[in-house]
Design an enzyme around this catalytic site. Structure first.
Site, mmCIF file in Angstrom:
data_model
loop_
_atom_site.group_PDB
_atom_site.id
_atom_site.type_symbol
_atom_site.label_atom_id
_atom_site.label_comp_id
_atom_site.label_asym_id
_atom_site.label_seq_id
_atom_site.Cartn_x
_atom_site.Cartn_y
_atom_site.Cartn_z
ATOM 1 C CD GLU A 114 33.271 34.287 41.010
ATOM 2 O OE1 GLU A 114 33.773 34.903 40.068
ATOM 3 O OE2 GLU A 114 33.395 34.634 42.193
ATOM 4 C CG ASP A 171 36.137 34.707 37.213
ATOM 5 O OD1 ASP A 171 35.137 35.441 37.230
ATOM 6 O OD2 ASP A 171 36.988 34.666 38.113
ATOM 7 C CG ASP A 173 39.493 32.706 41.071
ATOM 8 O OD1 ASP A 173 38.778 33.624 40.652
ATOM 9 O OD2 ASP A 173 39.346 32.173 42.194
ATOM 10 C CB ILE A 184 33.676 40.268 35.912
ATOM 11 C CG1 ILE A 184 32.767 40.723 34.756
ATOM 12 C CG2 ILE A 184 34.575 41.426 36.376
ATOM 13 C CD1 ILE A 184 31.949 41.979 35.050
ATOM 14 C CG ASP A 185 39.846 37.074 37.914
ATOM 15 O OD1 ASP A 185 39.459 36.480 38.930
ATOM 16 O OD2 ASP A 185 41.012 37.507 37.768
ATOM 17 C CB THR A 207 33.982 41.458 41.026
ATOM 18 O OG1 THR A 207 33.707 40.382 40.127
ATOM 19 C CG2 THR A 207 32.687 42.212 41.283
HETATM 20 C C1 IPD Z 1 39.114 37.365 42.693
HETATM 21 C C2 IPD Z 1 40.318 37.996 42.047
HETATM 22 C C3 IPD Z 1 41.358 38.359 43.093
HETATM 23 C C4 IPD Z 1 41.764 37.171 43.929
HETATM 24 C C5 IPD Z 1 40.521 36.542 44.567
HETATM 25 C C6 IPD Z 1 39.505 36.168 43.494
HETATM 26 P P1 IPD Z 1 36.720 37.666 41.478
HETATM 27 O O1 IPD Z 1 38.164 36.958 41.700
HETATM 28 O O2 IPD Z 1 40.905 37.130 41.119
HETATM 29 O O3 IPD Z 1 42.516 38.865 42.475
HETATM 30 O O4 IPD Z 1 42.653 37.584 44.933
HETATM 31 O O5 IPD Z 1 40.920 35.388 45.270
HETATM 32 O O6 IPD Z 1 38.366 35.614 44.113
HETATM 33 O O7 IPD Z 1 35.867 37.328 42.659
HETATM 34 O O8 IPD Z 1 36.953 39.128 41.309
HETATM 35 O O9 IPD Z 1 36.254 36.962 40.246
HETATM 36 CA CA CA Z 2 37.860 35.315 39.943
HETATM 37 CA CA CA Z 3 34.447 36.635 39.057
HETATM 38 CA CA CA Z 4 33.729 36.779 42.833
#
Ligand code: IPD
Ligand code: CA
Ligand code: CA
Ligand code: CA
Length: 273
Positions: free
Chosen positions: A65, A83, A208, A85-86, A88
């Site tokens: 990402e 990813d 994701d 950190i999913d 963030t």
């Molecule tokens: C997000 C998270 C969130 C989802 C967003 C993503 P990120 O990823 O997974 O739950 O609703 O569409 O972009 O940006 O925190 O890696």
């Molecule tokens: Ca994510």
């Molecule tokens: Ca992320």
């Molecule tokens: Ca992100």
């Protein structure tokens, strides 16, 4: 060590680094909009994972990402989709409820998925064809459910938008209850462990969903876009993941009446093909 074992080991190490650095002040920047955040830990974690993979498997390719990987346009060989950190926003606001997610493909076929819930020390993992695990515990195959007795996960934002409200409100109304966790990877892990019965969202990127897709499919979940089509690790997509009966009910009774609109949304948002 197999590539699968190696993937688990670097994800655990990356999680340990995050936990150790949690007391340090974060450097927070915005990306596409004021609520789209990235921190130094997102970038450092991705850089760590990418350097480990490059060192051990220089011929493997990586999509990440935060841009430490490459610009990948085909699925030949081994492809890592990362990813760092999913969730963030959860990481910044809560210092919990975030995950590291990795999906690995070989010649376009699923190879392995790893999702690490860092603060709860829960490692969800699967090698395609060999079942999914939470830490050392094998995860049972999912039981079918009906929407009326199901808990679904959906970001409430989709219920506030004119274009999607009428499509999704009936699903939320018919379900037993709805949740929103703020980490797509954890949503997939929760479907895989039966904590929720379905996760529905209109837009995810490959990083994701890749790890989660591989883990959830190992326990019999059906993972598709909201038109019922297969996902691929090179393209963003809408998402519908659920046990088989619920997936069919959601697709047939709730989403297929909106096929034309969903097609339009897909063509507008995901027209990279
Ligand atoms: C997000 C998270 C969130 C989802 C967003 C993503 P990120 O990823 O997974 O739950 O609703 O569409 O972009 O940006 O925190 O890696
Ligand atoms: Ca994510
Ligand atoms: Ca992320
Ligand atoms: Ca992100």
């Amino acid at each position: 060590m197999s590539i699968y074992q190696f993937a688990k080991s670097i994800v655990l190490l990356a999680g340990q680094r995050i936990r150790e650095e949690l007391s340090q002040e974060l450097i927070i920047e915005t990306k596409s909009n004021p609520n789209d955040l990235v921190t130094n830990m997102d970038k450092e974690t991705e850089a760590f994972l990418v350097s480990q993979i490059n060192e051990h498997y220089p011929e493997h390719r990586i999509i990440g990402e935060e841009g430490h990987g490459q610009d990948v346009t085909d699925t030949e060989g081994y492809l890592w989709v990362i990813d760092p950190i999913d969730g963030t926003l959860n990481f910044v606001h809560q210092q919990q409820n975030f995950a590291i997610s990795i999906g690995i493909f070989h010649d376009g076929k699923k190879y392995a998925g790893v999702i690490y819930d860092v603060m709860n020390d829960k490692l969800y993992h699967a090698e395609a064809g060999h079942g999914a695990y939470l830490n050392d515990q094998p995860l049972p195959v999912l039981k079918d459910t009906e929407l009326v007795t199901s808990i679904i996960s959906m970001n409430p934002n989709w219920l506030t938008k004119e274009r999607t409200r009428d499509m999704y409100a009936p699903i939320v109304q018919a379900a037993r209850s709805a949740r929103s966790y703020g980490s797509a990877a954890l949503d997939f892990a929760y479907v895989a462990t039966g904590i929720i019965d379905s996760y529905i969202t209109l837009r995810l990127h490959p990083w994701d969903f890749s790890g989660g897709m591989i883990i959830a499919e190992e326990v019999g979940a059906v993972v598709s876009n909201q038109l019922g089509e297969k996902l691929d690790p090179l393209h963003s997509s809408s998402i519908l993941v659920a046990n088989p009966a619920l997936h069919q009910e959601l697709l047939n009774d709730y989403l297929s009446p909106y096929r034309a609109r969903l097609n339009e949304i897909h063509q507008g948002q995901f027209s990279r093909r």
